[in-house]
Design an enzyme around this catalytic site. Structure first.
Site, PDB file in Angstrom:
ATOM      1  CB  SER A 177      10.226  -1.232   8.855  1.00  0.00           C
ATOM      2  OG  SER A 177       9.750  -0.584   7.702  1.00  0.00           O
ATOM      3  NE  ARG A 247      -1.974   2.498   8.530  1.00  0.00           N
ATOM      4  CZ  ARG A 247      -0.889   1.899   8.989  1.00  0.00           C
ATOM      5  NH1 ARG A 247       0.290   2.204   8.483  1.00  0.00           N
ATOM      6  NH2 ARG A 247      -0.974   1.010   9.965  1.00  0.00           N
ATOM      7  CG  ASP A 346       9.159  -7.504   3.884  1.00  0.00           C
ATOM      8  OD1 ASP A 346       8.538  -6.741   3.108  1.00  0.00           O
ATOM      9  OD2 ASP A 346       9.898  -7.093   4.790  1.00  0.00           O
ATOM     10  CG  HIS A 379       7.272  -4.548   5.808  1.00  0.00           C
ATOM     11  ND1 HIS A 379       8.626  -4.769   5.811  1.00  0.00           N
ATOM     12  CD2 HIS A 379       7.071  -3.347   6.422  1.00  0.00           C
ATOM     13  CE1 HIS A 379       9.238  -3.737   6.394  1.00  0.00           C
ATOM     14  NE2 HIS A 379       8.325  -2.871   6.774  1.00  0.00           N
ATOM     15  CG  ASP A 380       2.160  -5.270   8.986  1.00  0.00           C
ATOM     16  OD1 ASP A 380       2.998  -4.345   8.987  1.00  0.00           O
ATOM     17  OD2 ASP A 380       0.935  -5.076   8.926  1.00  0.00           O
TER      18      ASP A 380
END
Length: 417
Positions: A177, A247, A346, A379-380
């Site tokens: 990232s 968040r 992602d 994405h994680d």
């Protein structure tokens, strides 16, 4: 700045009695680790034109630096991570490094062969100089006056860190990232100091949509009544509501629709007896409960000013900006070999962005390996266990080790081998 010898570099501590016996350390773990706090008194000129008069970087290291100082790997972190890349924090046995599944003895990034450096970026809130640090000119926290930062500024500070360890050339710079952006910037701005550049789940620039997500997150913080223009430290408050919402927005973008559906679906947390809705605005769906929990937890340990700084640095990153948008021209200085990894679901930094980097490198006739992993986690995925992903990274490091004449990999029970 004084240099230290390889024997002084290692920061892995023997297991302390209070943290459990050696038998409690999982196989493949670097063990209990303690950070170093390294001070730099030489002013750092920033891309913004501002100057940071002095600063401190929080660092953890794993493994041993060899006599040639040729086996060092710098790991760059993403938005909300830190220098604590692997192992068990000496202060908290529950605090496991954010990339512990990747870094350790016998793991993909093998600390039996490589000397791994985890660094906390300037502007962060985990020990490096940032907005909560004292401004030497005022004797008060920097707050909202802390200088704007760019990815290139971080690389400049990290290069001084490599100098501190007496490392002229890194075997590799690696990151996922935002960390991948730093690895790319290293290859462009310090080409002779990088052997390999490993870019995972990253992008050469943010899309308008990504900048938009960052702006929504920032506005939620700035509009919080407790923000006080970034000087909330003096008021003894934290803009928790805004930081929590920021968040929540970010977390949604890190997960795929498929992953969220599998985890939560449309499950109600506490439906009425007949299964009806409550028809209100309190937490009702499991996904709402999860996001609120993540937001509230984040607001208890992360600094709001840091969030603003780092998301803006994300927005600014675009190596092709001074080359008319031509990424190949921006990457021309790079001398490193490259590994790029992307994940099919992602949608924040989709595979097409990694392919764009690959095409630019091929245009420059740079050696590049590319893996596109079919994974459902969004994405994680770059932080999670995936045998295919870790095998690609491991094979790439095996090749680096062979080129450097490092010892062969030891087989360690319980980890990929």
């Amino acid at each position: 700045m004084a240099e230290i010898t390889p024997a002084q570099v290692v920061s892995i501590s023997a297991p302390a009695a209070s943290a459990g016996s050696a038998g409690d350390i999982p196989s493949g773990s670097v063990g209990i680790v303690t950070p170093q706090f390294i001070s730099f008194n030489e002013p750092l000129a920033l891309a913004s034109g501002q100057v940071l008069p002095s600063y401190q970087l929080a660092v953890e290291t794993y493994g041993e630096l060899n006599a040639e100082r040729s086996n060092a790997v710098l790991v760059c972190h993403a938005l909300n991570a830190s220098h604590h890349v692997a192992g068990i924090s000496a202060d908290d046995p529950k605090n496991i490094g954010w990339w512990d599944n990747m870094v350790g003895p016998g793991k993909a990034l093998d600390t039996d062969r490589f000397f791994v450096i985890g660094v906390n970026n300037l502007g962060s809130c985990f020990g490096s100089t940032g907005p909560a640090s004292i401004n030497p000119d005022t004797g008060k926290p920097w707050g909202g006056a802390f200088p704007m930062l760019t990815v290139e500024d971080w690389v400049q500070a990290q290069a001084r860190l490599a100098d501190h360890f007496g490392i002229r050339k890194l075997a590799a710079v690696m990151g996922g990232s935002l960390g991948g952006m730093q690895a790319m910037s290293w290859a462009i701005t310090c080409p002779e100091r990088v052997g390999a550049c490993i870019v995972v789940a990253s992008t050469p620039r943010l899309s308008a949509q990504n900048i938009g997500f960052n702006e929504v997150a920032r506005r939620s913080i700035i509009s919080d009544p407790d923000f006080h223009g970034g000087d909330y430290y003096a008021h003894g408050v934290v803009p928790r509501h805004g930081l929590s919402v920021a968040r929540m927005v970010g977390h949604i973008t890190y997960l795929s629709d498929e992953d969220m559906a599998a985890k939560f679906g449309r499950v109600q947390r506490a439906p009425a007896d007949n299964g009806a809705f409550h028809y209100g605005y309190d937490v009702e769906f499991e996904v709402e409960s999860y996001l609120r929990y993540q937001g509230e937890k984040f607001s208890n340990y992360f600094d709001a000013n840091t969030y603003l700084l780092i998301t803006r640095a994300l927005d600014y990153f675009d190596p092709s900006r001074n080359y008319g948008g031509d990424l190949a021209k921006a990457l021309q200085p790079a001398l490193a070999d490259f590994l790029l990894v992307s994940f099919t679901t992602d949608w924040r930094f989709p595979p097409e962005r990694s392919r764009e980097i690959v095409r630019a490198l091929l245009k420059n006739k740079r050696p590049v390996t590319y893996a596109e992993i079919n994974a459902p986690h969004g994405h994680d995925a770059f932080l999670l266990d995936d045998a295919r992903y870790h095998s690609v990274v491991q094979a790439y490091y095996d090749r680096i080790a062979a080129d450097l004449g490092l010892p062969e990999r030891k087989r360690v029970t319980g980890v990929l081998a």
